[in-house]
Design a protein around this motif. Structure first.
Motif, mmCIF file in Angstrom:
data_model
loop_
_atom_site.group_PDB
_atom_site.id
_atom_site.type_symbol
_atom_site.label_atom_id
_atom_site.label_comp_id
_atom_site.label_asym_id
_atom_site.label_seq_id
_atom_site.Cartn_x
_atom_site.Cartn_y
_atom_site.Cartn_z
ATOM 1 N N ARG A 18 -54.916 17.230 34.448
ATOM 2 C CA ARG A 18 -53.468 17.420 34.569
ATOM 3 C C ARG A 18 -52.702 16.205 34.065
ATOM 4 N NH1 ARG A 18 -49.650 16.396 38.413
ATOM 5 N NH2 ARG A 18 -51.193 15.344 39.739
ATOM 6 N N VAL A 19 -53.281 14.991 34.307
ATOM 7 C CA VAL A 19 -52.645 13.747 33.856
ATOM 8 C C VAL A 19 -53.683 12.938 33.092
ATOM 9 C CG1 VAL A 19 -50.976 13.674 35.756
ATOM 10 C CG2 VAL A 19 -53.229 12.603 36.035
ATOM 11 N N ASN A 70 -60.057 13.559 42.701
ATOM 12 C CA ASN A 70 -59.082 13.354 43.767
ATOM 13 C C ASN A 70 -57.816 12.681 43.233
ATOM 14 O OD1 ASN A 70 -58.641 13.225 46.871
ATOM 15 N ND2 ASN A 70 -58.232 11.128 46.210
ATOM 16 N N ALA A 71 -58.004 11.666 42.350
ATOM 17 C CA ALA A 71 -56.848 10.951 41.799
ATOM 18 C C ALA A 71 -56.005 11.858 40.910
ATOM 19 C CB ALA A 71 -57.330 9.728 41.020
ATOM 20 N N GLN A 72 -56.624 12.690 40.098
ATOM 21 C CA GLN A 72 -55.852 13.574 39.208
ATOM 22 C C GLN A 72 -55.072 14.624 39.983
ATOM 23 O OE1 GLN A 72 -58.838 14.862 36.229
ATOM 24 N NE2 GLN A 72 -57.673 13.661 34.742
ATOM 25 N N ARG A 73 -55.580 15.054 41.142
ATOM 26 C CA ARG A 73 -54.840 16.028 41.944
ATOM 27 C C ARG A 73 -53.570 15.423 42.529
ATOM 28 N NH1 ARG A 73 -60.015 17.744 43.726
ATOM 29 N NH2 ARG A 73 -59.865 16.358 45.542
ATOM 30 N N THR A 129 -48.128 10.672 37.189
ATOM 31 C CA THR A 129 -48.087 10.605 35.719
ATOM 32 C C THR A 129 -49.422 10.192 35.103
ATOM 33 O OG1 THR A 129 -47.307 8.302 35.768
ATOM 34 C CG2 THR A 129 -45.626 10.049 35.757
ATOM 35 N N ALA A 130 -50.213 9.411 35.802
ATOM 36 C CA ALA A 130 -51.448 8.909 35.178
ATOM 37 C C ALA A 130 -52.423 8.418 36.231
ATOM 38 C CB ALA A 130 -51.115 7.770 34.197
ATOM 39 N N VAL A 131 -53.678 8.312 35.798
ATOM 40 C CA VAL A 131 -54.768 7.742 36.601
ATOM 41 C C VAL A 131 -55.354 6.580 35.823
ATOM 42 C CG1 VAL A 131 -57.076 8.160 37.553
ATOM 43 C CG2 VAL A 131 -55.295 9.924 37.751
ATOM 44 N N THR A 132 -55.695 5.512 36.543
ATOM 45 C CA THR A 132 -56.289 4.336 35.898
ATOM 46 C C THR A 132 -57.630 4.034 36.535
ATOM 47 O OG1 THR A 132 -54.095 3.407 35.449
ATOM 48 C CG2 THR A 132 -55.978 1.908 35.328
ATOM 49 N N VAL A 147 -60.275 3.089 41.170
ATOM 50 C CA VAL A 147 -59.607 4.269 40.630
ATOM 51 C C VAL A 147 -58.226 4.342 41.271
ATOM 52 C CG1 VAL A 147 -59.639 6.771 40.400
ATOM 53 C CG2 VAL A 147 -61.775 5.472 40.228
ATOM 54 N N PHE A 148 -57.179 4.270 40.419
ATOM 55 C CA PHE A 148 -55.799 4.190 40.908
ATOM 56 C C PHE A 148 -55.001 5.383 40.418
ATOM 57 C CE2 PHE A 148 -51.458 2.995 39.597
ATOM 58 C CZ PHE A 148 -50.884 2.781 40.833
ATOM 59 N N ASP A 149 -54.210 5.971 41.320
ATOM 60 C CA ASP A 149 -53.262 7.011 40.904
ATOM 61 C C ASP A 149 -51.875 6.615 41.399
ATOM 62 O OD1 ASP A 149 -52.375 8.618 43.432
ATOM 63 O OD2 ASP A 149 -54.548 8.418 43.666
ATOM 64 N N ASP A 150 -50.838 7.073 40.689
ATOM 65 C CA ASP A 150 -49.455 6.704 41.019
ATOM 66 C C ASP A 150 -48.756 7.804 41.797
ATOM 67 O OD1 ASP A 150 -49.371 8.556 39.047
ATOM 68 O OD2 ASP A 150 -48.001 7.454 37.732
ATOM 69 N N GLY A 151 -49.528 8.483 42.666
ATOM 70 C CA GLY A 151 -48.952 9.554 43.469
ATOM 71 C C GLY A 151 -48.243 9.026 44.695
#
Length: 465
Positions: A341-342, A371-374, A378-381, A395-399
């Motif tokens: 998705r991102v 889990n991070a993409q859900r 905008t993005a996962v690092t 693993v970082f997500d900006d949710g």
């Protein structure tokens, strides 16, 4: 569950039996050691007493034989010597002239050859010897003293003899010493056995408490002695072990209950839908029902696979560990993934080598990325780096992120926050639990750190030296 409880109970029973064996072994060994040491010391003490008594008795008899010789000097100096001499202090006496003839003797050795052939080196002087098989005393050793006597008609040599004392003094003395030694050994053996038993009384209490586990529950704890010693340390270790076993049993019980609930729910729903459809088969929407049933079966399959994964993590997988570059492993996993998705950004430091099971770490990374993409906006690092002797994979997500009070709950089995249920209704709630178990299986950690915004899950593993 029953198997785990049986293993725990059996472990408690074995531990109790082992403690009993250890207790009796210590008692027996300490009693034998104390008795053996006491026996050695007692034998040495008896030998010292007997040796002292022998030396004292020898010195006493030497004085007696010299006294008998002096008595003859006083009685016969410049006097005529009678053929029979009567001296009570010794066993036998003789007066021998310079030619070696027996001039006079006591009753015991009348008619016997001279008792000894040695003479004092000068006059007046005296000397003594220990002689065996003295005439008149066959098979005996005697203390014989010789002294010059200036008798009428020429100098004579006076010989006086007493039996050499036995090495054990007397039978009565030896019997008394042996009896005292036996009494002492009995006292030491009984005293040591009782003293060690009193010292090990805390072990007996621990054994009894461990035995209760076989008949009651795992809530029992062994008493901890007040004094600081090895037994206190043993009690502390046993209690810590029981705590771990009880915690494992609680986790197993909770896991079983939650797994049965999550497996039972889709099965129950499927049964209800089938029963409703069978009531009126013509009115049922069979294609839609098949689709719903397929969704339920897929959820059950996902839960079963996750449960099997957790079960396999309990086995020893160290034989499958190999040196792995975390950055290279991350690149391979990203190449295999379908676009999500991102987008996924990378910050991979090469040369971060750890010892791991590649399949399990790939499974962990895949779960974290899913889990991070859900939850990302905008993005996962994904980042890989070395830090303080450990390999770090983040693993970082900006949710929306995870509230601090929920950062440990999400690692529990079947734990699902409301947001997670909304985004992934088919989720099992085992993904992060599996990830943490994989981390622990590699002597590592998996935690949630605060990135300021969003969620950052960080895996840390020891680097290969």
């Amino acid at each position: 569950m029953k198997d785990l409880r049986r293993r725990v109970v059996n472990a408690g029973s074995r531990a109790g039996a082992r403690l009993r064996r250890v207790e009796w072994s210590i008692r027996a060994r300490m009693t034998m050691l104390a008795t053996l040491v006491t026996a050695v010391l007692s034998v040495f003490a008896v030998w010292l007493v007997l040796d002292h008594h022998h030396q004292h008795e020898t010195t006493h008899r030497i004085r007696h034989v010299y006294g008998a010789d002096l008595e003859m000097v006083h009685r016969f100096a410049h006097r005529r010597v009678p053929p029979v001499i009567d001296v009570e202090a010794v066993a036998a006496t003789q007066l021998v002239d310079r030619a070696g003839r027996v001039v006079s003797a006591s009753v015991r050795v009348i008619g016997q050859p001279r008792m000894a052939t040695f003479v004092p080196s000068r006059r007046p002087s005296a000397t003594d010897r220990r002689l065996c098989d003295v005439p008149g005393f066959p098979g005996r050793c005697m203390i014989v003293a010789a002294m010059w006597v200036p008798a009428l008609g020429g100098d004579l040599v006076a010989y006086s003899a007493l039996p050499d004392p036995l090495w054990y003094g007397s039978e009565a003395l030896l019997a008394q010493l042996l009896a005292a030694m036996a009494i002492l050994l009995v006292i030491v053996a009984v005293g040591t056995y009782q003293l060690v038993g009193r010292t090990l009384r805390p072990v007996e209490a621990m054994t009894a408490e461990l035995a209760e586990i076989t008949t009651t529950d795992l809530g029992h704890r062994v008493p901890v002695p007040a004094h600081h010693d090895e037994i206190r340390y043993l009690a502390t270790v046993v209690n810590d072990t029981l705590e771990l076993l009880e915690a494992a049993l609680r986790r197993e019980r909770r896991f079983t209950a939650e797994a049965s609930h999550d497996l039972r729910t889709p099965i129950t729903g499927a049964i209800l839908r089938l029963e409703e459809a069978l009531v009126d088969p013509d009115a049922a929407d069979w294609p839609r029902m098949a689709k719903d049933l397929l969704s339920d079966v897929e959820r059950q399959q996902a839960i079963a696979e996750d449960i099997l994964t957790l079960a396999r993590l309990d086995a020893d997988r160290t034989a499958q560990h190999e040196h792995t570059d975390l950055a290279e492993l991350a690149r391979i996993e990203l190449r295999r993934r379908l676009p999500g998705r991102v987008p996924i950004r990378t910050d991979l430091q090469p040369g971060v080598v750890v010892s791991c099971d590649r399949l399990l770490i790939a499974r962990l990374l895949a779960n974290l990325l899913d889990n991070a993409q859900r939850h990302a906006a905008t993005a996962v690092t994904i980042a890989v780096r070395a830090e303080d002797g450990t390999g770090v994979m983040a693993v970082f997500d900006d949710g929306a992120g995870i509230a601090p009070e929920h950062r440990e709950i999400v690692f529990e089995r079947f734990a699902r926050l409301p947001e997670s249920r909304e985004r992934d209704p088919k989720g099992t709630g085992l993904g992060l639990a599996i990830c943490r178990e994989i981390a622990h299986a590699h002597r590592g950690t998996l935690t949630i750190e605060d990135p300021g915004q969003g969620t950052c899950l960080v895996l840390r593993m020891p680097l290969v030296n």
